[in-house]
Design a protein around this motif. Sequence first.
Motif, PDB file in Angstrom:
ATOM      1  N   VAL A   1      39.813  68.381  24.834  1.00 50.54           N
ATOM      2  CA  VAL A   1      40.532  67.299  25.522  1.00 50.54           C
ATOM      3  C   VAL A   1      39.483  66.340  26.069  1.00 50.54           C
ATOM      4  CG1 VAL A   1      42.113  66.721  27.376  1.00 50.54           C
ATOM      5  CG2 VAL A   1      42.440  68.851  26.132  1.00 50.54           C
ATOM      6  N   TRP A   2      39.456  65.120  25.488  1.00 49.90           N
ATOM      7  CA  TRP A   2      38.491  64.086  25.877  1.00 49.90           C
ATOM      8  C   TRP A   2      39.211  63.050  26.749  1.00 49.90           C
ATOM      9  CZ3 TRP A   2      33.402  63.415  23.472  1.00 49.90           C
ATOM     10  CH2 TRP A   2      33.061  64.446  22.598  1.00 49.90           C
ATOM     11  N   ASP A   3      38.475  62.560  27.745  1.00 46.06           N
ATOM     12  CA  ASP A   3      39.036  61.468  28.550  1.00 46.06           C
ATOM     13  C   ASP A   3      37.921  60.517  28.934  1.00 46.06           C
ATOM     14  OD1 ASP A   3      37.960  61.943  31.371  1.00 46.06           O
ATOM     15  OD2 ASP A   3      38.900  63.884  30.980  1.00 46.06           O
ATOM     16  N   THR A   4      38.301  59.324  29.348  1.00 39.62           N
ATOM     17  CA  THR A   4      37.348  58.288  29.789  1.00 39.62           C
ATOM     18  C   THR A   4      37.510  58.053  31.289  1.00 39.62           C
ATOM     19  OG1 THR A   4      38.951  56.567  29.213  1.00 39.62           O
ATOM     20  CG2 THR A   4      37.347  57.183  27.524  1.00 39.62           C
ATOM     21  N   GLY A   5      37.753  59.156  32.017  1.00 35.53           N
ATOM     22  CA  GLY A   5      38.043  59.039  33.440  1.00 35.53           C
ATOM     23  C   GLY A   5      36.804  58.971  34.312  1.00 35.53           C
ATOM     24  N   ILE A   6      36.970  59.430  35.556  1.00 35.81           N
ATOM     25  CA  ILE A   6      35.910  59.292  36.565  1.00 35.81           C
ATOM     26  C   ILE A   6      34.769  60.268  36.359  1.00 35.81           C
ATOM     27  CG2 ILE A   6      37.578  58.418  38.252  1.00 35.81           C
ATOM     28  CD1 ILE A   6      37.567  61.196  39.511  1.00 35.81           C
ATOM     29  N   GLY A   7      34.964  61.316  35.556  1.00 39.09           N
ATOM     30  CA  GLY A   7      33.916  62.300  35.330  1.00 39.09           C
ATOM     31  C   GLY A   7      33.765  63.251  36.509  1.00 39.09           C
TER      32      GLY A   7
END
Length: 747
Positions: free
Chosen positions: A533-539
Motif C-alpha cells: 500500500v503506497w501513499d503520498t502522505g505526510i510520511g
Amino acid sequence: MIDPDEPYKTQIAKQAKIIEALINRAERGHEVGGSAYSLFESAIALQTEVWEKTKDLEKALDTLGRASSELEIAYQAQERIQRNLADAMVAMEDGFALFSEERLQVCNAQFRHLLADVEPLIKPGLGFDDYLAAVNASKYLNRDDSGGISRPQPLVKDQGSGERFSSFVMELRNDRWFQISYRQTSSGNITVLQTEITDIVRENRREKNRLIDQQAHFLQAAFDHMSLGICTFSSRGELLVRNERFGELLGVPLSLLKKGSPFQRIIEHVERHEILEHKGRRSKFASWFKVMRRGETMQERCRRRDGMSLDIRTHSLPGDGFIVSIMDVTAETQAAALLEQRVQERTAELTEANRLLQIHAIEQIKIEAALRQAKEAAETAHTSKTRFLAAASHDLLQPINAAKLYLSMLTETAGQSGAEDVVGRLKRSFTSIETLLQALLDISRLDSPAAEFNITSFELGSLLQGLAGDLAPLATEKGIELRMVPSTRWVTSDQRYLMRCVQNLVVNAIQYTECGRVLVGCRLRGNRLRIEVWDTGIGISEEDQTRIFNEFTRAGGAGKGTGMGLGLSIVERACRHLDHPVRLVSQPNRGSVFSIEVPLAAPGRTSVCENPMMEQLLDGSLDLIVMVVENDADELHAMTQVLESWGASVLAAASTVEAAALMQEIGTAPDILLVDYQLDNGDNGIETIRTLRALAGIEIPAIIISANRQRQFLQLCNEMSFAVLTKPVQLVRLRALIDWKTRARSA
C-alpha cells in the motif's frame, strides 16, 4: 677304437697292437706285388701314420705322467689331513666323533672313555641311534626323582644355515656335567661333541646360592623396615622369616619367634594369655592354620587388651607355605568411630532437616492448592471475560445495527437539505462508534490465547477490488485517487483478518494523505506474495516507526479526525499470529509504503459462500417472501422496514418457535431466511434454519447475521450451505447477498 676313459697303460698297449698290425700289412703288400712307386707311396703314408700315432702316444704318456703326479700329491694331502685330524682329535679336551651314513667312522679317546659301560660299544660301524640309546641306558648317569634324565632330542633344522642340530645335558653320579651336541653337516655326516660343563654348572650353583642368600638378606631388611608385622611359615607350619614388628604387634616373646618355631605354639601362647579379642570375644585365630592348609585366604580384625586394633591377614605362598601380616589400624579404627559418630550426628541433622522439609512441602502443597484455585479463578474470570466480549460484540452492535438501518431509511426518505446534513453527521458518528467497537473487539480476540483463525486458500484479486469499491467514497471525499492494481494470485491465510489488515492500511493511507494518490498492488517474492500500500502522505519519522503499531498511537504531525490509533495495532497482532511479515518504508513529507507478505497457494475454485461478488444497491423491487428472525424488537422492526422499503414481504419472528408457527400459518416456505445467530433462552439461528428447512422439506436459502468468527461455527455454516453476514450490517452487502442467494436457487 681307443676309449679315452681307459687307463693310460691299456691305451698304450692298444696303440702298439694297432701299429704292429699296420706294419705287418705294409710288409704283406710288398710281398703281394705292385710297382715300386706304389710301394714307396704306401711306405710314406705308413710312416706318416706311424709318426702321428707316435705323437699321440707321446702326448698320452705325458698326460699319464702328470695324472700320476697329481694323484700322488692328493694322496700325500689326504694323509697330511688325516694326521692333522688325528692330532686335533687327540689334542681336544672334549669328546669328538664323526658318523658317516649314521655309522661311526672316527672318534677320540675322550669320546670313547666318557662312560665305562658304553666304552666297549664305541667301535667303527656303531650306529648313531644305538649310541644314543646306550648313553641313555648308562648306569653312570644321575637320575632325577622320577628316574629319568634329560632325554636326547631329535635333530631340529636351523633356520639360518639349513643344517639340523640338537643337544642335551646329562649329569654323572660324581657330580660331573656334560653337554652332548650333535649336528648334521651339509654332506650328510653327523658330528658329535661331548663338552664337560661341570665348572659352569658349579659356578652357576654357587651364584644362585649367593643370590638366594643376598635376596634373603634384602628380604629380611625389607621386612625389618616395614610398618607391618610380617612372618612366613613353611607348609609344615614352621617359622621361616619374620621381622621385629611382628613380635611387637602380636605381643609374643622372642623365644617363640625363632626360625623353625611351630605356628601352633605361637597360637597357643596367644590364646592362653588372651592377647587378642575379636569384637568383644576371644579370637578364632587358632583355627586359621587348618584353613590355610586348605589354601584359603583369611582376614580378621582384632583388638588387644591395651586397646590397640590389629588387622591380621594370611595368604598362601608357593610350596604350600603361607604368610601372616599384622597391621596397626588403631588410628583408622578411631577415625572410623569418629566418622560413624559424625555420620550419626549428620543423620540426626538430616532427619530434622527432612522433617522441616516435609513441613515445608505440606505448606508448599497448600500454597500450590491456593495458587491452583487462584489460577482457576483467573481462568474463570478470563472465560467470563471472553463470554462478556462475545456478548458485547452482540449487545453493543445490536443497537448500532438498528440505528444504521433507521439512518439508511431516513436518508432515503429525508427531503430537506438540512435534515440530510444532520443525517450524514449522525451516520458518520455511528460509523466511528462502529469502527471503534470493531477495533476493540478485534484486539481483544487477538490477545486471547484461544484466538482462532480460519486458514483457507482464496483468490486475492476479487477481494481487493471489493475493498477498493468500499473505500472509494472515502477517497473521493478527500479528493485523492485510490488505484487498485488487478491480481489473479491465490494466497493462504485467514480471509477476514487479512482483508481487515489491508483495509486498515488503505484507510490509514487515505486519512494521512492530503493530496496525491493511494496505490494498492501485489509483488511476487519467491513463494510468497507481498501486498503493498503506497501513499503520498505526510510520511512517518524514524522514531515514530517503532511505536505506531502500539494501541492509540498516531504518527507525529497527524491532524484531528485521522483515526483512533488502533488500526496498525490490529495489523501487527493479526499478522504476528498468521506469520505474515509486516514491513514499513517511509520518509517524512514524501509518503509511506506498508507491505504484508503472505504465502502463495495453488489456484482453485472460489468459495462463493464466503465471498460473493458484491453489487450496488439495486433500485428494483425485491419481490420475495423474507423470514426475519431477531430477538431484539428495535432491530427486528428496523430490518422489517428496510426490507419492505425494498418491496419484500416480511415475516417477522423473535424465536424459532414463532418462525415455525408463522410458516405453518401461511402454509408455504419463505424464499429466504434472514436469521440472527444469538437468540433468547439458549435459542440460536442455526437451530432456526434446521427447524424451518425440516418443516418445509427443502433447503431454504438462508443468511445468518452474527459477530461470531470461531472456526467451528464457520465450518458448520459452510456444511449447512448458508452465508454469514457480520454485524453491523451494510445494506449494500445485504441486498447483494439476498439477490445472489435467491438467484442461485432459481438457477
